[in-house]
Structures are given as C-alpha cells and as structure tokens.
Design an enzyme around this catalytic site. Structure first.
Site, PDB file in Angstrom:
ATOM      1  N   GLU A 183      84.779  24.990  44.705  1.00 32.31           N
ATOM      2  CA  GLU A 183      84.197  26.248  45.181  1.00 32.31           C
ATOM      3  C   GLU A 183      85.120  26.809  46.498  1.00 32.31           C
ATOM      4  O   GLU A 183      85.567  27.862  46.684  1.00 32.31           O
ATOM      5  CB  GLU A 183      82.708  26.154  45.531  1.00 32.31           C
ATOM      6  CG  GLU A 183      82.143  27.721  45.667  1.00 32.31           C
ATOM      7  CD  GLU A 183      82.245  28.030  47.185  1.00 32.31           C
ATOM      8  OE1 GLU A 183      82.299  29.144  47.672  1.00 32.31           O
ATOM      9  OE2 GLU A 183      82.730  27.416  48.187  1.00 32.31           O
TER      10      GLU A 183
ATOM     11  N   HIS B  66      77.271  23.950  44.788  1.00 30.95           N
ATOM     12  CA  HIS B  66      78.650  23.378  44.623  1.00 30.95           C
ATOM     13  C   HIS B  66      78.949  21.969  45.393  1.00 30.95           C
ATOM     14  O   HIS B  66      78.147  21.699  46.690  1.00 30.95           O
ATOM     15  CB  HIS B  66      79.878  24.265  44.985  1.00 30.95           C
ATOM     16  CG  HIS B  66      80.014  24.632  46.705  1.00 30.95           C
ATOM     17  ND1 HIS B  66      80.583  24.027  47.402  1.00 30.95           N
ATOM     18  CD2 HIS B  66      79.660  25.801  47.322  1.00 30.95           C
ATOM     19  CE1 HIS B  66      80.733  24.425  48.871  1.00 30.95           C
ATOM     20  NE2 HIS B  66      80.059  25.680  48.619  1.00 30.95           N
TER      21      HIS B  66
ATOM     22  N   ASP C  69      73.844  28.831  47.731  1.00 29.24           N
ATOM     23  CA  ASP C  69      75.200  28.456  48.729  1.00 29.24           C
ATOM     24  C   ASP C  69      75.080  29.087  50.022  1.00 29.24           C
ATOM     25  O   ASP C  69      76.303  29.397  50.666  1.00 29.24           O
ATOM     26  CB  ASP C  69      76.533  28.985  47.826  1.00 29.24           C
ATOM     27  CG  ASP C  69      77.771  28.349  48.752  1.00 29.24           C
ATOM     28  OD1 ASP C  69      77.490  27.476  49.346  1.00 29.24           O
ATOM     29  OD2 ASP C  69      78.896  28.888  48.315  1.00 29.24           O
TER      30      ASP C  69
ATOM     31  N   ASP D  42      76.589  22.921  53.709  1.00 31.59           N
ATOM     32  CA  ASP D  42      77.389  23.829  52.603  1.00 31.59           C
ATOM     33  C   ASP D  42      78.226  22.909  51.706  1.00 31.59           C
ATOM     34  O   ASP D  42      79.351  22.555  52.290  1.00 31.59           O
ATOM     35  CB  ASP D  42      78.272  24.849  53.504  1.00 31.59           C
ATOM     36  CG  ASP D  42      79.320  25.590  52.734  1.00 31.59           C
ATOM     37  OD1 ASP D  42      79.030  25.717  51.550  1.00 31.59           O
ATOM     38  OD2 ASP D  42      80.277  26.271  53.159  1.00 31.59           O
TER      39      ASP D  42
ATOM     40  N   HIS E 174      81.198  25.318  57.961  1.00 31.82           N
ATOM     41  CA  HIS E 174      82.787  25.170  57.956  1.00 31.82           C
ATOM     42  C   HIS E 174      83.024  24.385  59.403  1.00 31.82           C
ATOM     43  O   HIS E 174      84.086  24.722  59.819  1.00 31.82           O
ATOM     44  CB  HIS E 174      83.614  26.169  57.688  1.00 31.82           C
ATOM     45  CG  HIS E 174      83.505  26.642  56.305  1.00 31.82           C
ATOM     46  ND1 HIS E 174      84.539  27.663  55.604  1.00 31.82           N
ATOM     47  CD2 HIS E 174      82.885  26.308  55.196  1.00 31.82           C
ATOM     48  CE1 HIS E 174      84.174  27.787  54.442  1.00 31.82           C
ATOM     49  NE2 HIS E 174      83.001  27.063  53.823  1.00 31.82           N
TER      50      HIS E 174
END
Length: 261
Positions: free
Chosen positions: A126, A80, A154, A92, A224
């Site tokens: 995503e 993504h 992913d 990511d 994240h």
C-alpha cells in the site's frame, strides 16, 4: 528530543526535473523557525540515504468465512500489511489489519456464518501506491456486481466515532440504521465519505465503501515515523474498533438484500 518526521513521497510531472525532496521533523522545523525569527542565518547540511530498489515479489493475504446462502457475494474488510521503513507500523497499519482479522475471528468463535461471504484482505505494498490492491481489483473486477461493500481501516485505531461511507442515499440510510446497534459504546456517526487507498478502485465504479473514523488528534504524532510502535496502541480502544468492524461487516453480510447502488 524525539524526532518525528512525517515522511511521504514526491510526485513529478513527466517534463519536470526530479529534484530530491526530504522531510524534517516538526521539532527541527520549529527550532529553525525560532532561529530564523531571531535573525539567525540557517545553513543545513543534508545527507540523504534513500534509494529506489528493483521490484520484488509480495502477496496479499486473504481469508474468508464462506456465506451460507449467497457465497458468491462478498463483504470485504481490510487493512494493509506493509508499513513505512521506520518504526514498526503498529498504527499504520497494524491496527487496521488487526481489527479486520479480529472481525472474522470473533464471528468464527461465536459460531456464526452470515448469508454472504465475509472476506478479509490484508493488502501488500500500500505504501508504494496500492500495488496489491490494484492487482486484486484487476483480478476480480469482472465480478464487481458481487461485491456488496468494501471496508478499509487505515487511519488509526484510536477511540472510534463511526464510519465514513460512500454510497447512495438508500444505502446510507441502511448504514445509519446498522450503526444504531452500537449505541451502547457511543459509536453511531456516519460521515460523508469513505477513505482508503486500497478500496478506492472499487468505490470509483460504484461499489459502496466504508472506512473507520476515530480520534485522529495523535495520529500524525506517529504516522510514518520511528514513533509508530506498539506503545501507540491502546487495547481498550482497539477492542472498540474491532467491535465496530465486526458488527457492521456481519450485519451487512447477513442481510437478505445487498446494499442498493
């Protein structure tokens, strides 16, 4: 100290008040744990700036090498394009997007053209719940019998160990045989199931699926967080991941028969 919060989202049942939630870094959580263990009363002043904005247009990115014998049949590789709002998203899911693009690029540079169409999809949105993948599925589900396998990376592109695979026993045996081609780089394992927000729609209805498995020991150090930058990526490990992705996708696309379901 470099704070590395692992952020995410909160889901609510329809009849439950939507109480705001926040994520703190591991470092801050451990500090407060030490303070609490010493009997210190902890008072936290929390200032949150998160907002929910209206939807805006966004697009999947699609490229393909058209098959020379069964062009209507699809082997799909993907990652993504979007990322969380902090960091660069290099891990990511920049790595997954890269190796999926690199698979088609390598095959094209080698002058190869498999029997089936090898399609790259770089998913949008995503992180908002697989919005781009759901739209793609809705647009193409009427041709579901032509999708041979859906693949997504992913979960990082660190040192690879094999593939997670979802499919029946006969298809799994074929995947195990394909993975023997990667003995020279010691990436031969086939794990019990594939993971991927964007390919889950297809796997639920019986399309075989595969996801890259790699060394996740450092994944949540950066996931994240502001630490998800290009410095996380190791070019040699990414090359190995790209090799796995390229070999597996090409061999499946060039087999005479589709994977059994």
């Amino acid at each position: 100290m470099f704070p590395t919060p692992h952020t995410g989202w909160q889901n609510y049942q329809p009849d439950v008040p939507r109480i705001p939630t926040a994520c703190i870094s591991v470092e801050d959580a451990e500090m407060m744990s030490r303070m609490s263990s010493r009997g210190t009363k902890i008072v936290v002043h929390l200032k949150m700036g998160a907002k929910t904005y209206p939807h805006s247009p966004s697009f999947n990115t699609v490229a393909e090498i058209v098959g020379n014998k069964y062009p209507e049949q699809i082997v799909l590789v993907s990652g993504h394009l979007d990322s969380w709002d902090v960091g660069q998203g290099a891990m990511d899911d920049g790595g997954g997007a890269f190796i999926s693009w690199e698979a088609l690029s390598l095959i094209k540079d080698l002058g190869l053209r498999p029997k089936r169409t090898l399609r790259l999809v770089l998913w949008t949105a995503e992180e908002q719940g697989g919005v781009g993948a759901e739209q793609y599925y809705q647009l193409h589900k009427e041709n579901i019998s032509n999708f041979d396998i859906v693949m997504e990376s992913d979960e990082g592109t660190f040192r690879p160990s094999g593939l997670g695979f979802t499919g029946n026993a006969k298809a799994r045996d074929i995947m195990k045989e394909i993975m023997t081609l990667l003995q020279s780089i010691n990436v031969t394992d086939v794990y019990d199931s594939a993971d991927g927000t964007d390919i889950d729609y297809w796997m639920r209805v019986g399309v075989p699926g595969a996801s890259l498995r790699d060394d996740l020991s450092k994944y949540f150090w950066f996931h994240h967080s502001q630490g998800d930058t290009m410095t996380v990526q190791d070019p040699n490990q990414m090359n190995l991941c790209a090799a796995v992705w390229t070999v597996v996708s090409y061999v499946i696309a060039d087999m005479e028969e589709m994977l059994p379901r």
